[in-house]
Design an enzyme around this catalytic site. Structure first.
Site, PDB file in Angstrom:
ATOM      1  N   SER A 154       0.816  -1.308   0.052  1.00 41.16           N
ATOM      2  CA  SER A 154      -0.128  -0.038  -0.078  1.00 41.16           C
ATOM      3  C   SER A 154       0.868   1.105   0.100  1.00 41.16           C
ATOM      4  CB  SER A 154      -0.902   0.111   1.105  1.00 41.16           C
ATOM      5  OG  SER A 154      -0.037   0.264   2.309  1.00 41.16           O
ATOM      6  N   LYS A 155       0.290   2.268  -0.178  1.00 44.48           N
ATOM      7  CA  LYS A 155       0.777   3.660  -0.253  1.00 44.48           C
ATOM      8  C   LYS A 155       1.547   3.739   1.129  1.00 44.48           C
ATOM      9  CE  LYS A 155       0.225   8.674  -0.655  1.00 44.48           C
ATOM     10  NZ  LYS A 155       0.798   8.830   0.835  1.00 44.48           N
ATOM     11  N   ARG A 156       0.961   3.409   2.243  1.00 39.14           N
ATOM     12  CA  ARG A 156       1.401   3.683   3.564  1.00 39.14           C
ATOM     13  C   ARG A 156       2.612   2.778   3.713  1.00 39.14           C
ATOM     14  NH1 ARG A 156      -2.948   2.354   8.223  1.00 39.14           N
ATOM     15  NH2 ARG A 156      -3.959   3.903   7.143  1.00 39.14           N
TER      16      ARG A 156
ATOM     17  N   ASP B 122       5.472   5.024   2.085  1.00 38.61           N
ATOM     18  CA  ASP B 122       5.683   6.033   3.083  1.00 38.61           C
ATOM     19  C   ASP B 122       6.608   5.734   4.087  1.00 38.61           C
ATOM     20  OD1 ASP B 122       4.244   7.678   1.138  1.00 38.61           O
ATOM     21  OD2 ASP B 122       2.394   7.637   2.488  1.00 38.61           O
TER      22      ASP B 122
END
Length: 511
Positions: free
Chosen positions: A265-267, A270
């Site tokens: 995921s994007k998380r 990041d």
């Protein structure tokens, strides 16, 4: 006669294109080109509530950056236009009504409150997955339970309704997946999906099947998150009478987090410091910025090579493939069934390989474009610098970061190396070396090295004793490419000045 292979990539413009979506597009493209077929892009924007401005253009730009060329799309046009589902809206109701008239779908007039009440009743009865299905439909307000005249009255008076698929209660639905083999699902596990929403827009399930049929799609290659919907789609093909031309399905494995626990995921990106999108993205509503591989310095051909190997392998030891080579080697059969861990270090490795393979003249442009204002460099000198540095960089922007000392004398030195390696004997040899540089008839790496070795021998020193000290004197750092080549590039006068400055500043370490 065998049909021409036709595949489609059909994203929704609801935000930036995830790297998993790019891989899906890539596999579709490789398969189509391998089979001499065509690839089209269809924008599935039936859910207007989730539409995000700029997302559609982002999809176009991402595919173009990756070198995925399209045969048909909203931009390229084609015989099956339009390629935005929102522009195809008028026809979907006709197909939904075709199913209603054939007894395979029905009108449902239930309000949101009534649907909530139904779910609560089922929860209270300990039903694990409350759903509108072959059993519960009998207790709801729909054209299967209401008198015919009331259904007609409701439709004529404009009462809100949806059209639902009438899924059989007891039937085994089978489909053969090109990656996973035979998949069997009992119809009791499938709910009566909405095909047409109350706003007159089709759901994904109806629009997807109708468009794939009309656009003559022969193979549907998509993520495994769509596998649970596949039996429903098989039913739709059957009820429309399109089974003979139903596409073959291939459901791709998930891209997993680096630790293998769950979908990437994007998380995760990041948190771990890497992009999960191909290009930079700025959310038009929140202003939140997300980084992309292009802006991070990844080369598109290396990125594509890396992406191809996330779930597929050629069955050989070869790892570096051009797009044409990927097309030639690709096959659905060599796609794995299980999820693939995302490895950003492998992505970096690919980038390094593709950078090093580029001509020095092309790499020199990266350096020249990054030079701060006021620093001049000829293309010839830039080529020499990148030729030395390319084995030590991962991204184009690293050329300036790693090679700044070619243009600017060090103002600070690695103190740890200085404390260990700097000596009075070495400093004396450096001063002698500096003074005799002017005697060289030709100033190049070979002549400089010969002079240095001669002076070290005169002073009873070995090159290993002084090399790191001389390196920090000239560059400020403890490691780098061939020091003699560095001296040749920075030139005699600059070398002399840097040695003088280092002897003055590092005298405290001379023992």
């Amino acid at each position: 006669m065998e049909r021409e292979v036709r595949v489609r990539f059909a994203p929704s413009p609801t935000g930036p294109l995830h790297i998993g979506g790019v891989r899906t597009a890539l596999y579709n493209y490789l398969f189509a080109k391998k089979m001499g077929g065509k690839m089209l892009l269809r924008i599935e924007d039936t859910d207007q509530t989730r539409f995000v401005p700029g997302a559609e253009q982002y999809i176009f730009d991402s595919l173009a950056w990756c070198g995925i060329t399209l045969d048909e799309s909203p931009v390229h046009g084609g015989a099956h236009a339009p390629y935005r589902q929102s522009e195809r809206k008028p026809m979907y109701m006709d197909y939904a009504l075709q199913l209603v008239n054939a007894g395979h779908a029905y009108y449902a007039f239930d309000t949101a409150e009534e649907l909530d009440e139904m779910r609560e009743r089922l929860k209270a009865a300990k039903v694990a997955t409350p759903q509108y299905n072959a059993i519960t439909r009998a207790t709801m307000k729909n054209s299967l339970t209401l008198p015919e005249d009331e259904v007609k009255r409701r439709l004529e008076s404009g009462d809100p309704y949806v059209i639902r698929l009438k899924v059989p209660r007891k039937e085994e639905i089978r489909l053969k997946d090109m990656i996973r083999g035979w998949v069997m699902v009992h119809s009791s596990a499938i709910d009566d999906k909405v095909l047409m929403k109350s706003d007159g827009m089709p759901t994904y399930h109806l629009a997807n099947i109708v468009d794939d049929h009309l656009m003559e799609i022969t193979h549907v290659i998509r993520g495994e998150e769509w596998l649970p919907s596949a039996p429903l789609h098989v039913l739709l093909y059957r009820y429309f009478g399109w089974e003979d031309t139903m596409p073959e399905f291939a459901h791709l494995p998930l891209l997993l987090k680096p630790d293998g626990n769950g979908k990437l995921s994007k998380r995760d990106g990041d948190k771990l410091g890497f992009p999960v999108f191909p290009l930079n993205w700025v959310d038009p509503v929140t202003g939140e910025k997300s980084s992309g591989y292009r802006e991070a310095g990844y080369l598109p051909d290396g990125f594509v090579n890396f992406l191809a190997f996330l779930g597929w392998n050629p069955g050989t030891q070869q790892e570096i493939f051009s797009m044409d080579e990927l097309i030639e080697a690709f096959s659905i059969e060599r796609i794995g069934k299980s999820g693939t861990r995302f490895d950003i270090q492998k992505a970096r490795w690919y980038n390094e390989q593709y950078l090093r393979a580029k001509p020095d003249a092309e790499l020199a442009q990266y350096l020249l474009e990054a030079l701060p204002e006021g620093i001049d460099c000829t293309p010839e000198r830039a080529e020499k610098i990148v030729g030395l540095m390319k084995e030590r960089v991962t991204f184009p922007q690293d050329f300036w970061k790693e090679a700044a000392y070619f243009f600017e004398a060090p103002t600070q030195y690695n103190e740890q190396v200085a404390a260990k390696k700097w000596s009075a004997a070495g400093a004396n040899a450096f001063a002698q070396f500096r003074n005799e540089l002017g005697s060289l008839a030709e100033f190049n790496a070979d002549s400089v090295k010969a002079l240095l070795l001669q002076i070290l021998e005169q002073n009873g020193l070995k090159i290993g004793q002084v090399m790191q000290a001389l390196r920090i004197a000239l560059t400020g750092v403890e490691a780098g490419p061939d020091l003699m080549a560095i001296i040749e590039i920075i030139g005699r006068e600059e070398t002399e000045q840097r040695i003088d400055a280092a002897i003055a500043k590092l005298s405290q370490y001379a023992a």
